[in-house]
Motif scaffolding. Structure first.
Motif, mmCIF file in Angstrom:
data_model
loop_
_atom_site.group_PDB
_atom_site.id
_atom_site.type_symbol
_atom_site.label_atom_id
_atom_site.label_comp_id
_atom_site.label_asym_id
_atom_site.label_seq_id
_atom_site.Cartn_x
_atom_site.Cartn_y
_atom_site.Cartn_z
ATOM 1 N N TYR A 1 0.838 -1.208 0.000
ATOM 2 C CA TYR A 1 0.000 0.000 0.000
ATOM 3 C C TYR A 1 0.870 1.254 0.000
ATOM 4 N N ASP A 2 1.812 1.324 0.938
ATOM 5 C CA ASP A 2 2.666 2.515 1.066
ATOM 6 C C ASP A 2 3.475 2.763 -0.205
ATOM 7 N N GLU A 3 4.053 1.693 -0.767
ATOM 8 C CA GLU A 3 4.895 1.855 -1.955
ATOM 9 C C GLU A 3 4.073 2.279 -3.169
ATOM 10 N N ALA A 4 2.869 1.739 -3.283
ATOM 11 C CA ALA A 4 2.008 2.108 -4.417
ATOM 12 C C ALA A 4 1.539 3.555 -4.297
ATOM 13 N N ILE A 5 1.112 3.951 -3.086
ATOM 14 C CA ILE A 5 0.643 5.319 -2.853
ATOM 15 C C ILE A 5 1.729 6.333 -3.197
ATOM 16 N N SER A 6 2.964 6.013 -2.862
ATOM 17 C CA SER A 6 4.076 6.951 -3.083
ATOM 18 C C SER A 6 4.397 7.136 -4.567
ATOM 19 N N GLU A 7 3.913 6.209 -5.423
ATOM 20 C CA GLU A 7 4.228 6.302 -6.848
ATOM 21 C C GLU A 7 2.997 6.463 -7.729
ATOM 22 N N LEU A 8 1.876 6.822 -7.125
ATOM 23 C CA LEU A 8 0.634 6.966 -7.891
ATOM 24 C C LEU A 8 0.704 8.031 -8.981
ATOM 25 N N ASP A 9 1.511 9.057 -8.762
ATOM 26 C CA ASP A 9 1.622 10.139 -9.743
ATOM 27 C C ASP A 9 2.147 9.650 -11.090
ATOM 28 N N GLY A 10 2.873 8.539 -11.055
ATOM 29 C CA GLY A 10 3.443 8.017 -12.299
ATOM 30 C C GLY A 10 2.549 7.043 -13.038
ATOM 31 N N VAL A 11 1.366 6.773 -12.502
ATOM 32 C CA VAL A 11 0.451 5.807 -13.129
ATOM 33 C C VAL A 11 -0.336 6.493 -14.249
ATOM 34 N N ASP A 12 -0.378 5.852 -15.425
ATOM 35 C CA ASP A 12 -1.121 6.461 -16.530
ATOM 36 C C ASP A 12 -2.624 6.361 -16.289
ATOM 37 N N LYS A 13 -3.378 7.208 -16.975
ATOM 38 C CA LYS A 13 -4.825 7.301 -16.759
ATOM 39 C C LYS A 13 -5.527 5.972 -16.987
ATOM 40 N N GLN A 14 -5.061 5.219 -17.972
ATOM 41 C CA GLN A 14 -5.693 3.947 -18.329
ATOM 42 C C GLN A 14 -5.621 2.929 -17.191
ATOM 43 N N SER A 15 -4.521 2.929 -16.455
ATOM 44 C CA SER A 15 -4.312 1.944 -15.389
ATOM 45 C C SER A 15 -4.721 2.454 -14.014
ATOM 46 N N TYR A 16 -4.945 3.766 -13.895
ATOM 47 C CA TYR A 16 -5.148 4.376 -12.574
ATOM 48 C C TYR A 16 -6.319 3.746 -11.809
ATOM 49 N N GLU A 17 -7.442 3.564 -12.479
ATOM 50 C CA GLU A 17 -8.635 3.028 -11.813
ATOM 51 C C GLU A 17 -8.393 1.620 -11.281
ATOM 52 N N ASP A 18 -7.764 0.766 -12.114
ATOM 53 C CA ASP A 18 -7.477 -0.613 -11.690
ATOM 54 C C ASP A 18 -6.470 -0.637 -10.540
ATOM 55 N N THR A 19 -5.486 0.254 -10.627
ATOM 56 C CA THR A 19 -4.479 0.337 -9.561
ATOM 57 C C THR A 19 -5.133 0.730 -8.240
ATOM 58 N N MET A 20 -5.963 1.761 -8.295
ATOM 59 C CA MET A 20 -6.628 2.232 -7.080
ATOM 60 C C MET A 20 -7.580 1.189 -6.506
ATOM 61 N N PHE A 21 -8.180 0.388 -7.373
ATOM 62 C CA PHE A 21 -9.094 -0.664 -6.906
ATOM 63 C C PHE A 21 -8.359 -1.629 -5.979
ATOM 64 N N ILE A 22 -7.160 -2.081 -6.390
ATOM 65 C CA ILE A 22 -6.392 -3.019 -5.566
ATOM 66 C C ILE A 22 -5.843 -2.311 -4.324
ATOM 67 N N VAL A 23 -5.381 -1.074 -4.500
ATOM 68 C CA VAL A 23 -4.857 -0.305 -3.367
ATOM 69 C C VAL A 23 -5.927 -0.142 -2.289
ATOM 70 N N GLU A 24 -7.152 0.114 -2.714
ATOM 71 C CA GLU A 24 -8.247 0.287 -1.751
ATOM 72 C C GLU A 24 -8.593 -1.025 -1.043
ATOM 73 N N ILE A 25 -8.479 -2.154 -1.752
ATOM 74 C CA ILE A 25 -8.706 -3.452 -1.100
ATOM 75 C C ILE A 25 -7.622 -3.695 -0.044
ATOM 76 N N LEU A 26 -6.377 -3.371 -0.384
ATOM 77 C CA LEU A 26 -5.282 -3.507 0.588
ATOM 78 C C LEU A 26 -5.573 -2.666 1.830
ATOM 79 N N ARG A 27 -6.022 -1.438 1.598
ATOM 80 C CA ARG A 27 -6.356 -0.540 2.717
ATOM 81 C C ARG A 27 -7.501 -1.115 3.557
ATOM 82 N N ASP A 28 -8.548 -1.595 2.881
ATOM 83 C CA ASP A 28 -9.705 -2.145 3.605
ATOM 84 C C ASP A 28 -9.321 -3.386 4.409
ATOM 85 N N ASN A 29 -8.483 -4.238 3.809
ATOM 86 C CA ASN A 29 -8.036 -5.435 4.524
ATOM 87 C C ASN A 29 -7.224 -5.068 5.762
#
Length: 241
Positions: A200-228
């Protein structure tokens, strides 16, 4: 040969649209047996087909196990006998599906793969199916499956950390599933939280580099990690906001 592969992939796509997941696995098994690296589309068709077939049988096992427990608590021995018969039949089907995909991974998919992402993907898939198997069977079978799952996750994680970015969807999916193994199968909440928090921490720190196409899918998994993480702890400030 290439034309035959295209036909098989098309048949698998048709089976997917018709929700005939057994047919999907049959077509994709043949594609794998050509020992040629799968495209992203073929890889997705393979995963969807086997996951759906496995999930149906897994759900049946859970339902039957629950009914067996209820009937047992009522002292209905005859019913328990009948349920056990069904349980053994479904368990055999379930393990057959898992062993089928595991065989494809070991004999065809990993040996035919030339890039890090696909290799991590297949080792994660290998670990996942052993994790599913660890839910059922005798104590010895469960332990063996859990050990094999842990080993495959470790191999995948080492490769992912060395060759994939923290926001890569395959790496994030690996971290999510690895943490679930620790929490649900190995009963190690601490290890599960460490894995999930690191990802979670490593992904959050590099979110600015995620392209628009992948951003939604990336955030979906990041949010599951946070919820867990939230569910696995007492709500303490384990996350870096």
């Amino acid at each position: 040969m290439e034309n035959d592969r295209r036909k098989l992939t098309y048949m698998a796509t048709l089976a997917y649209l018709a929700k005939r997941y057994d047919d999907m696995t049959k077509s994709m098994r043949k594609v794998c047996e050509y020992d040629i690296e799968l495209t992203d589309v073929e890889r997705e068709l393979l995963a969807i087909g086997y996951k759906n077939v496995m999930s149906t049988k897994r759900a049946s096992l859970r339902a039957l196990s629950s009914i067996e427990e209820k009937e047992g608590s009522k002292g209905n021995k005859q019913n328990v006998k009948l349920i056990n018969k069904n349980l053994e039949m479904v368990k055999h089907e379930f393990f057959s599906v898992c062993n089928d995909i595991l065989s494809l991974i070991d004999s065809h998919l990993v040996p035919s793969t030339t890039n890090v992402e696909s290799t991590v993907y297949y080792y994660t898939m290998r670990a996942n199916y052993f994790r599913y198997m660890a839910e059922f069977g005798s104590d010895a079978e469960r332990q063996g499956a859990a050990d094999s799952s842990l080993e495959a996750y470790k191999i995948a994680m080492e490769m992912a950390e060395g060759g994939l970015s923290p926001t890569n969807l395959v790496r994030l999916g690996l971290a999510l599933n690895f943490s679930i193994l620790n929490y649900e199968i190995l009963n190690s909440t601490e290890s599960a939280c460490e894995l999930a928090k690191k990802a979670y921490d490593e992904a959050i720190s590099e979110l600015d580099g995620v392209d628009k196409q992948s951003y939604e899918d990336t955030m979906f998994i990041v949010e599951i990690l946070r919820d867990n993480l939230s569910a696995w702890t007492d709500g303490s400030n384990i996350l870096k906001r």
